[in-house]
Write a protein that holds these residues in place. Sequence first.
Motif, PDB file in Angstrom:
ATOM      1  N   THR A 143       0.799  -1.227   0.000  1.00 48.47           N
ATOM      2  CA  THR A 143       0.000   0.000   0.000  1.00 48.47           C
ATOM      3  C   THR A 143       0.834   1.281   0.000  1.00 48.47           C
ATOM      4  OG1 THR A 143      -0.082   0.055   2.423  1.00 48.47           O
ATOM      5  CG2 THR A 143      -1.854  -1.151   1.281  1.00 48.47           C
ATOM      6  N   GLY A 144       2.074   1.218   0.492  1.00 50.27           N
ATOM      7  CA  GLY A 144       2.902   2.420   0.572  1.00 50.27           C
ATOM      8  C   GLY A 144       2.482   3.376   1.664  1.00 50.27           C
ATOM      9  N   ILE A 145       1.650   2.927   2.610  1.00 52.56           N
ATOM     10  CA  ILE A 145       1.234   3.830   3.679  1.00 52.56           C
ATOM     11  C   ILE A 145       2.406   4.121   4.620  1.00 52.56           C
ATOM     12  CG2 ILE A 145      -1.179   3.106   3.610  1.00 52.56           C
ATOM     13  CD1 ILE A 145      -0.667   1.394   6.081  1.00 52.56           C
ATOM     14  N   ARG A 146       2.298   5.211   5.357  1.00 54.34           N
ATOM     15  CA  ARG A 146       3.318   5.587   6.331  1.00 54.34           C
ATOM     16  C   ARG A 146       3.251   4.642   7.526  1.00 54.34           C
ATOM     17  NH1 ARG A 146       0.549  10.212   4.666  1.00 54.34           N
ATOM     18  NH2 ARG A 146       1.803  11.739   3.534  1.00 54.34           N
ATOM     19  N   VAL A 147       4.360   4.525   8.256  1.00 48.26           N
ATOM     20  CA  VAL A 147       4.377   3.673   9.441  1.00 48.26           C
ATOM     21  C   VAL A 147       3.383   4.191  10.482  1.00 48.26           C
ATOM     22  CG1 VAL A 147       5.776   2.853  11.373  1.00 48.26           C
ATOM     23  CG2 VAL A 147       6.728   2.872   9.081  1.00 48.26           C
ATOM     24  N   SER A 148       3.287   5.518  10.613  1.00 46.20           N
ATOM     25  CA  SER A 148       2.325   6.096  11.559  1.00 46.20           C
ATOM     26  C   SER A 148       0.897   5.704  11.195  1.00 46.20           C
ATOM     27  CB  SER A 148       2.459   7.615  11.599  1.00 46.20           C
ATOM     28  OG  SER A 148       2.287   8.167  10.306  1.00 46.20           O
ATOM     29  N   GLU A 149       0.628   5.600   9.887  1.00 45.45           N
ATOM     30  CA  GLU A 149      -0.701   5.181   9.432  1.00 45.45           C
ATOM     31  C   GLU A 149      -0.913   3.695   9.677  1.00 45.45           C
ATOM     32  OE1 GLU A 149      -0.871   8.527   5.825  1.00 45.45           O
ATOM     33  OE2 GLU A 149      -0.322   6.454   5.388  1.00 45.45           O
ATOM     34  N   LEU A 150       0.154   2.918   9.507  1.00 41.97           N
ATOM     35  CA  LEU A 150       0.078   1.467   9.725  1.00 41.97           C
ATOM     36  C   LEU A 150      -0.307   1.153  11.163  1.00 41.97           C
ATOM     37  CD1 LEU A 150       0.888  -1.487   8.594  1.00 41.97           C
ATOM     38  CD2 LEU A 150       2.995  -1.087   9.875  1.00 41.97           C
ATOM     39  N   ILE A 151       0.414   1.758  12.121  1.00 46.08           N
ATOM     40  CA  ILE A 151       0.163   1.420  13.520  1.00 46.08           C
ATOM     41  C   ILE A 151      -1.135   2.046  14.038  1.00 46.08           C
ATOM     42  CG2 ILE A 151       2.607   1.057  14.051  1.00 46.08           C
ATOM     43  CD1 ILE A 151       2.685   3.833  15.273  1.00 46.08           C
ATOM     44  N   SER A 152      -1.678   3.016  13.287  1.00 45.31           N
ATOM     45  CA  SER A 152      -2.950   3.635  13.686  1.00 45.31           C
ATOM     46  C   SER A 152      -4.162   2.863  13.163  1.00 45.31           C
ATOM     47  CB  SER A 152      -3.023   5.081  13.176  1.00 45.31           C
ATOM     48  OG  SER A 152      -1.998   5.860  13.746  1.00 45.31           O
ATOM     49  N   LEU A 153      -3.933   1.866  12.313  1.00 44.92           N
ATOM     50  CA  LEU A 153      -5.044   1.110  11.737  1.00 44.92           C
ATOM     51  C   LEU A 153      -5.832   0.366  12.811  1.00 44.92           C
ATOM     52  CD1 LEU A 153      -3.447  -0.519   8.543  1.00 44.92           C
ATOM     53  CD2 LEU A 153      -5.191   1.278   8.585  1.00 44.92           C
ATOM     54  N   ASN A 154      -7.132   0.422  12.664  1.00 47.17           N
ATOM     55  CA  ASN A 154      -8.024  -0.399  13.475  1.00 47.17           C
ATOM     56  C   ASN A 154      -8.583  -1.522  12.614  1.00 47.17           C
ATOM     57  OD1 ASN A 154      -7.734   1.181  15.814  1.00 47.17           O
ATOM     58  ND2 ASN A 154      -9.342   2.591  15.143  1.00 47.17           N
ATOM     59  N   ILE A 155      -9.103  -2.542  13.249  1.00 46.03           N
ATOM     60  CA  ILE A 155      -9.693  -3.663  12.497  1.00 46.03           C
ATOM     61  C   ILE A 155     -10.773  -3.147  11.552  1.00 46.03           C
ATOM     62  CG2 ILE A 155     -11.251  -5.618  12.772  1.00 46.03           C
ATOM     63  CD1 ILE A 155      -9.240  -6.958  14.045  1.00 46.03           C
ATOM     64  N   SER A 156     -11.534  -2.164  12.004  1.00 45.37           N
ATOM     65  CA  SER A 156     -12.643  -1.637  11.198  1.00 45.37           C
ATOM     66  C   SER A 156     -12.168  -0.891   9.956  1.00 45.37           C
ATOM     67  CB  SER A 156     -13.505  -0.700  12.054  1.00 45.37           C
ATOM     68  OG  SER A 156     -12.713   0.358  12.576  1.00 45.37           O
ATOM     69  N   ASP A 157     -10.868  -0.575   9.873  1.00 44.74           N
ATOM     70  CA  ASP A 157     -10.332   0.157   8.717  1.00 44.74           C
ATOM     71  C   ASP A 157      -9.953  -0.766   7.561  1.00 44.74           C
ATOM     72  OD1 ASP A 157     -10.482   2.640  10.035  1.00 44.74           O
ATOM     73  OD2 ASP A 157      -8.549   2.304  11.014  1.00 44.74           O
ATOM     74  N   VAL A 158     -10.041  -2.068   7.790  1.00 44.58           N
ATOM     75  CA  VAL A 158      -9.607  -3.043   6.781  1.00 44.58           C
ATOM     76  C   VAL A 158     -10.818  -3.740   6.185  1.00 44.58           C
ATOM     77  CG1 VAL A 158      -8.214  -5.107   6.352  1.00 44.58           C
ATOM     78  CG2 VAL A 158      -7.451  -3.415   8.040  1.00 44.58           C
TER      79      VAL A 158
END
Length: 295
Positions: A143-158
């Motif tokens: 996806t190329g997302i930032r690490v800050s975005e990766l660790i901020s992901l919630n289950i509901s975001d997938v």
Amino acid sequence: MESYVNEFINYLAVERGLAQNTLESYGRDLRQFQTFLQNSELDFIKNSDRDTILSYLNSLQSKGRAVSTISRNLAAIKSFYQYLVRERHIEKDPAVNLESPKLEKKLPKILSINEVEELLKQPNTFQPTGLRDKAMLELLYATGIRVSELISLNISDVNLDMGYIKCYGKGAKERIVPLGSIAAKCVQEFITKGRPKLVRTYEEPSLFVNHHGNRLTRQGFWKIIKKYAMEANITKEITPHTLRHSFATHLLENGADLRSVQEMLGHADISTTQIYTHVTKNRLKEVYDKAHPRA
């Protein structure tokens, strides 16, 4: 000055909706400026003028601070004084005509496709943490997302059925990023087999958690990727953004258009994305020099 800084940070959070990392950066830079003024026995309203601010920037330079750090400090100071003028706390902006030092654009370090594949092989997927690490690395590269975005992901975001993730970038801007089948499979395996063994409560919203069952931190991920890079015998310097840079470069090398890559990376300005075209040109030159008999 402390109360004005707190007021300004609150304004950036509430009115401008800036990300937590950005707020912390502004606060840290302004408090360093405050310390400089206090050590110089200067008042930030009575004594703050162009020369005072330049003296502070020169002090940063004498300490060996990078141009990017000095530029960021000046940006924080300029924004702060603009806010103070707008709120009528001061009459004149002492930083109004100060220009940021020109930044030297450094080409991002990337991994080759073979190096990425070697890195992605390293996690032991027979362990819950290995399933997590595999899912994180695959997700970053897919996806190329930032690490800050990766660790901020919630289950509901997938959304694995539809093949996308929803993430929140700088300024809390929401964007939808497509997810490849391999990454989706790895995330699914982690959710069903690994995550239940790591979380302490079913109410935990975080997608990726540490061994305590809490949301994984940026520092935690940093240790993870460094470990796997070492195990993969990758000698290049690895940063939390390495897979993001590699994602963008490999897409462009394989024919993706710049606008689409900009959208996926969440860049507000396409000039930020254009740095990757310089990387691909450099790599094409390397290929030419190695392959052409009269290069």
